[in-house]
Scaffold this motif. Structure first.
Motif, PDB file in Angstrom:
ATOM      1  N   UNK A  72      34.050  44.992  42.475  1.00  0.00           N
ATOM      2  CA  UNK A  72      34.905  44.276  41.287  1.00  0.00           C
ATOM      3  C   UNK A  72      36.195  43.562  41.975  1.00  0.00           C
ATOM      4  N   UNK A  73      35.937  42.704  43.089  1.00  0.00           N
ATOM      5  CA  UNK A  73      36.997  42.128  43.654  1.00  0.00           C
ATOM      6  C   UNK A  73      37.824  40.949  42.816  1.00  0.00           C
ATOM      7  N   UNK A  79      43.005  37.022  44.369  1.00  0.00           N
ATOM      8  CA  UNK A  79      41.925  36.873  45.366  1.00  0.00           C
ATOM      9  C   UNK A  79      41.678  35.454  45.803  1.00  0.00           C
ATOM     10  N   UNK A  80      41.639  35.404  47.366  1.00  0.00           N
ATOM     11  CA  UNK A  80      41.339  34.168  47.649  1.00  0.00           C
ATOM     12  C   UNK A  80      40.040  33.964  48.337  1.00  0.00           C
ATOM     13  N   UNK A  81      39.614  32.746  48.655  1.00  0.00           N
ATOM     14  CA  UNK A  81      38.339  32.416  49.314  1.00  0.00           C
ATOM     15  C   UNK A  81      38.574  33.101  50.914  1.00  0.00           C
ATOM     16  N   UNK A  82      39.678  32.907  51.608  1.00  0.00           N
ATOM     17  CA  UNK A  82      39.614  33.772  52.933  1.00  0.00           C
ATOM     18  C   UNK A  82      39.433  35.160  52.701  1.00  0.00           C
ATOM     19  N   UNK A  83      39.860  35.920  51.637  1.00  0.00           N
ATOM     20  CA  UNK A  83      39.808  37.192  51.828  1.00  0.00           C
ATOM     21  C   UNK A  83      38.375  37.606  51.509  1.00  0.00           C
ATOM     22  N   UNK A  84      37.544  37.001  50.430  1.00  0.00           N
ATOM     23  CA  UNK A  84      36.209  37.002  50.445  1.00  0.00           C
ATOM     24  C   UNK A  84      35.515  36.945  51.679  1.00  0.00           C
ATOM     25  N   UNK A  85      35.887  35.884  52.398  1.00  0.00           N
ATOM     26  CA  UNK A  85      34.994  35.554  53.489  1.00  0.00           C
ATOM     27  C   UNK A  85      35.250  36.509  54.623  1.00  0.00           C
ATOM     28  N   UNK A 132      33.004  34.757  36.960  1.00  0.00           N
ATOM     29  CA  UNK A 132      32.830  36.206  36.896  1.00  0.00           C
ATOM     30  C   UNK A 132      33.826  36.616  35.979  1.00  0.00           C
ATOM     31  N   UNK A 133      35.068  36.262  36.134  1.00  0.00           N
ATOM     32  CA  UNK A 133      36.215  36.855  35.328  1.00  0.00           C
ATOM     33  C   UNK A 133      35.758  36.902  33.671  1.00  0.00           C
ATOM     34  N   UNK A 134      35.407  35.460  33.341  1.00  0.00           N
ATOM     35  CA  UNK A 134      35.047  35.409  31.990  1.00  0.00           C
ATOM     36  C   UNK A 134      33.930  36.231  31.546  1.00  0.00           C
ATOM     37  N   UNK A 135      32.954  36.459  32.489  1.00  0.00           N
ATOM     38  CA  UNK A 135      31.907  37.529  32.063  1.00  0.00           C
ATOM     39  C   UNK A 135      32.260  38.805  31.830  1.00  0.00           C
ATOM     40  N   UNK A 136      33.467  39.240  32.637  1.00  0.00           N
ATOM     41  CA  UNK A 136      34.120  40.479  32.613  1.00  0.00           C
ATOM     42  C   UNK A 136      34.786  40.459  31.417  1.00  0.00           C
ATOM     43  N   UNK A 137      35.561  39.671  31.092  1.00  0.00           N
ATOM     44  CA  UNK A 137      36.320  39.392  30.084  1.00  0.00           C
ATOM     45  C   UNK A 137      35.309  39.789  28.541  1.00  0.00           C
ATOM     46  N   UNK A 138      34.156  39.155  28.615  1.00  0.00           N
ATOM     47  CA  UNK A 138      33.158  39.197  27.402  1.00  0.00           C
ATOM     48  C   UNK A 138      32.871  40.677  27.290  1.00  0.00           C
ATOM     49  N   UNK A 139      32.489  41.343  28.587  1.00  0.00           N
ATOM     50  CA  UNK A 139      32.193  42.768  28.376  1.00  0.00           C
ATOM     51  C   UNK A 139      33.257  43.588  27.685  1.00  0.00           C
ATOM     52  N   UNK A 140      34.584  43.239  27.944  1.00  0.00           N
ATOM     53  CA  UNK A 140      35.399  44.179  27.604  1.00  0.00           C
ATOM     54  C   UNK A 140      35.762  43.767  26.113  1.00  0.00           C
TER      55      UNK A 140
END
Length: 347
Positions: free
Chosen positions: A247-248, A254-260, A289-297
């Protein structure tokens, strides 16, 4: 004897090249807000520079030309701030109205010029007004620098979708500062130094950009190659697994560089993977991803408050949460929850 001609050539060529670059950025597609702001910024500096060249070599030029040059100079600072704000907010959550307030400043400047034209009121366009414009330009630069530093600290502005990273934006701010300093100290040097400084910044920026691009190509030989379907599928599965299992996306910074780094791949490859093989950029992907997580909550048996939902989903602020949710679902989170409870929405 040849020195004046060289001065005119390089200063005038810089102004012309600035106009050409501004036109290119305005016409280039796809265009981002930051790109359009940069084009307008270069345009107003080029107009100001062109006026300086004409006035230095032909002091008897019509005064309306001087008025146009000062009006363009008045807009340099606001356009710089608009550019930095657009870079720091590529989704446009907080900057949708920026164009309007800059247009308002332009209307004020044009209105002032119509009421008090330079030709009839040269004393009103003299040293006092130039001082207001000059110190106003400095104030706008300091505001732009503050926005830039805040974005860097937040680690939320990695790129504006058109390859503008922190170094590019810092170079633009520094370049505008050099031009300002050259004009501000013109009384101690020469008025033409302002125009020459713009030419220097423009050409130096182009050289550095080409050098960085060549270095990036040498460092990342894969960037011009398509990722094979099998490799893309494997990389996307690793990305989705990382996002879902750890659940990053709940990290608001969170940034692109960190995920990479977590995927053990260069940021450019991850960006290419998302754009070419997932048909989206990193920020929209993260927002989804964040919107989908918000919908679940929002569907949870024990309802949470909106602030709790936003924080748990990884949104940095309530305004970002509401604007992102509405952009994806077409309605606010509260309206979505109410509609689902009423049976109007299945998921």
């Amino acid at each position: 004897m040849i020195a004046p001609y060289l001065l005119f050539f390089f200063a005038a060529l810089g102004a012309f090249n600035g106009l050409a670059l501004a036109a290119y950025l305005l016409l280039r597609r796809p265009a981002t807000p930051a790109q359009r702001w940069l084009a307008v910024l270069i345009l107003v500096i080029s107009i100001r520079t062109g006026k300086s060249v004409l006035f230095y070599f032909y002091p008897e030029i019509p005064r309306p030309i001087l008025q146009v040059g000062l009006t363009a100079c008045f807009l340099i600072g606001p356009c710089l701030l608009g550019f930095v704000r657009a870079w720091a907010d590529p989704v446009g959550e907080r900057t949708r109205m920026d164009g309007r307030w800059v247009a308002g400043l332009l209307a004020i400047a044009v209105g002032y010029g119509l009421i008090f034209p330079y030709a009839s009121h040269p004393e009103m366009w003299g040293r006092a007004l130039w001082g207001v414009i000059s110190y106003g330009w400095l104030a706008w630069m300091l505001l732009a620098l503050g926005v830039y530093l805040r974005a860097v600290r937040a680690e939320g502005a990695q790129a504006a979708g058109d390859g503008l990273d922190r170094g590019h934006v810092a170079a633009v701010i520094a370049g505008v500062a050099v031009v300002w300093l050259a004009y501000y100290t013109a009384g101690l040097t020469s008025y033409i130094v302002g125009a020459l400084s713009f030419s220097l910044v423009l050409y130096l920026g182009g050289i550095v950009l080409l050098a960085r691009r060549k270095a990036r190509v040498a460092a990342e030989p894969y960037q011009d190659r398509k990722i094979t379907p099998d490799q893309a599928q494997a990389d996307l599965q690793s990305l989705h697994r990382l996002m879902t299992e750890e659940a990053l996306y709940t990290d608001a910074r969170l940034s692109l560089a960190r995920v990479a780094r977590r995927l053990n791949m260069p940021p450019a490859r991850l960006s290419q993977l998302l754009n070419d093989n997932h048909k989206t950029a990193f920020k929209p992907y993260l927002m989804q991803l964040r919107v989908e997580a918000a919908k679940r909550l929002l569907c949870a048996p024990d309802p949470l408050g909106m602030e709790q939902v936003a924080e748990a989903s990884g949104f940095l602020s309530m305004s970002t949460f509401y604007s992102s949710f509405k952009k994806v679902e077409g309605m606010t989170p509260a309206a979505w929850r109410q509609a689902r409870q009423a049976g109007g929405i299945d998921s």
